[in-house]
Design an enzyme around this catalytic site. Sequence first.
Site, PDB file in Angstrom:
ATOM      1  N   PRO A  10       1.686  80.719  19.571  1.00  0.00           N
ATOM      2  CA  PRO A  10       3.150  80.268  19.095  1.00  0.00           C
ATOM      3  C   PRO A  10       3.989  81.587  18.635  1.00  0.00           C
ATOM      4  O   PRO A  10       3.506  82.489  18.092  1.00  0.00           O
ATOM      5  CB  PRO A  10       2.563  79.439  17.695  1.00  0.00           C
ATOM      6  N   ASN A  73      -3.674  86.570  23.247  1.00  0.00           N
ATOM      7  CA  ASN A  73      -3.060  86.836  22.113  1.00  0.00           C
ATOM      8  C   ASN A  73      -2.727  85.523  21.316  1.00  0.00           C
ATOM      9  O   ASN A  73      -1.650  84.700  21.829  1.00  0.00           O
ATOM     10  CB  ASN A  73      -1.611  87.452  22.067  1.00  0.00           C
ATOM     11  N   ALA A  76      -0.581  83.298  15.425  1.00  0.00           N
ATOM     12  CA  ALA A  76      -0.808  82.693  14.026  1.00  0.00           C
ATOM     13  C   ALA A  76      -2.266  81.932  14.111  1.00  0.00           C
ATOM     14  O   ALA A  76      -2.963  81.934  13.398  1.00  0.00           O
ATOM     15  CB  ALA A  76       0.279  82.124  13.498  1.00  0.00           C
ATOM     16  N   HIS A  79      -5.815  83.144  13.142  1.00  0.00           N
ATOM     17  CA  HIS A  79      -6.188  83.261  11.519  1.00  0.00           C
ATOM     18  C   HIS A  79      -6.492  81.739  11.189  1.00  0.00           C
ATOM     19  O   HIS A  79      -6.757  81.671   9.973  1.00  0.00           O
ATOM     20  CB  HIS A  79      -5.224  83.905  10.878  1.00  0.00           C
ATOM     21  N   GLU A  97      -9.580  89.499  22.922  1.00  0.00           N
ATOM     22  CA  GLU A  97      -8.512  89.128  21.598  1.00  0.00           C
ATOM     23  C   GLU A  97      -7.625  90.277  21.594  1.00  0.00           C
ATOM     24  O   GLU A  97      -8.055  91.527  21.505  1.00  0.00           O
ATOM     25  CB  GLU A  97      -9.119  88.743  20.400  1.00  0.00           C
ATOM     26  N   SER A 101       0.573  94.109  16.936  1.00  0.00           N
ATOM     27  CA  SER A 101       0.424  94.766  15.607  1.00  0.00           C
ATOM     28  C   SER A 101      -1.019  95.000  15.300  1.00  0.00           C
ATOM     29  O   SER A 101      -1.802  94.153  15.628  1.00  0.00           O
ATOM     30  CB  SER A 101       1.228  93.929  14.633  1.00  0.00           C
ATOM     31  N   ARG A 110      -3.728  88.085   7.419  1.00  0.00           N
ATOM     32  CA  ARG A 110      -4.045  88.291   8.899  1.00  0.00           C
ATOM     33  C   ARG A 110      -5.134  89.099   9.309  1.00  0.00           C
ATOM     34  O   ARG A 110      -5.549  89.586  10.243  1.00  0.00           O
ATOM     35  CB  ARG A 110      -2.791  89.140   9.445  1.00  0.00           C
TER      36      ARG A 110
END
Length: 143
Positions: A10, A73, A76, A79, A97, A101, A110
């Site tokens: 997302p 990737n 969000a 998490h 994965e 950042s 995070r």
Amino acid sequence: MRRIFVLNGPNLNLLGTREPGIYGTLSLADIEERLKARAGGRAEIVFRQSNHEGELVTWIQEAGSEDAGVILNAGAYTHTSVALRDAISGAKAETIEIHLSNTHAREPFRHKSFITAVCRGVIAGFGPLSYELALEAHLAPRD
Ligand code: CA2
């Protein structure tokens, strides 16, 4: 030729338009172009993005069914998502994965990933290069 699914979660469709200080200035299309150039004739890159958790689950299953590698990737969902974790472990698709950042240098929420334990490894913090490093890891001979 080895097929590698590069799956993006997302909001990654917004790359290059906002938050350049965190995520850089390249768009997702730019990253795709770089990755395909780096892969050359070594791998076929299947590059996708979705804002929907279930669609990512379906694509992980698709990759597993054809024994393709995955660069994920999850944005969000990294998490939060038990569904992605179960998809990776159930599909048996070798998954790396990645994050643009360094998630461990950011907010505490995070620091926790639901998917790391079922991935082959994690690459985070190198911007678009994270995608390329994951590709090299997939293609490297195993010692
Ligand atoms: O660093 C990464 O690659 C992340 O997976 C990016 C996710 C974040 O939730 C993860 O913790 C780390 C966020 C992607 C959102 O991307 C945007 C890009 C431009 C503008 C707004 C959001």
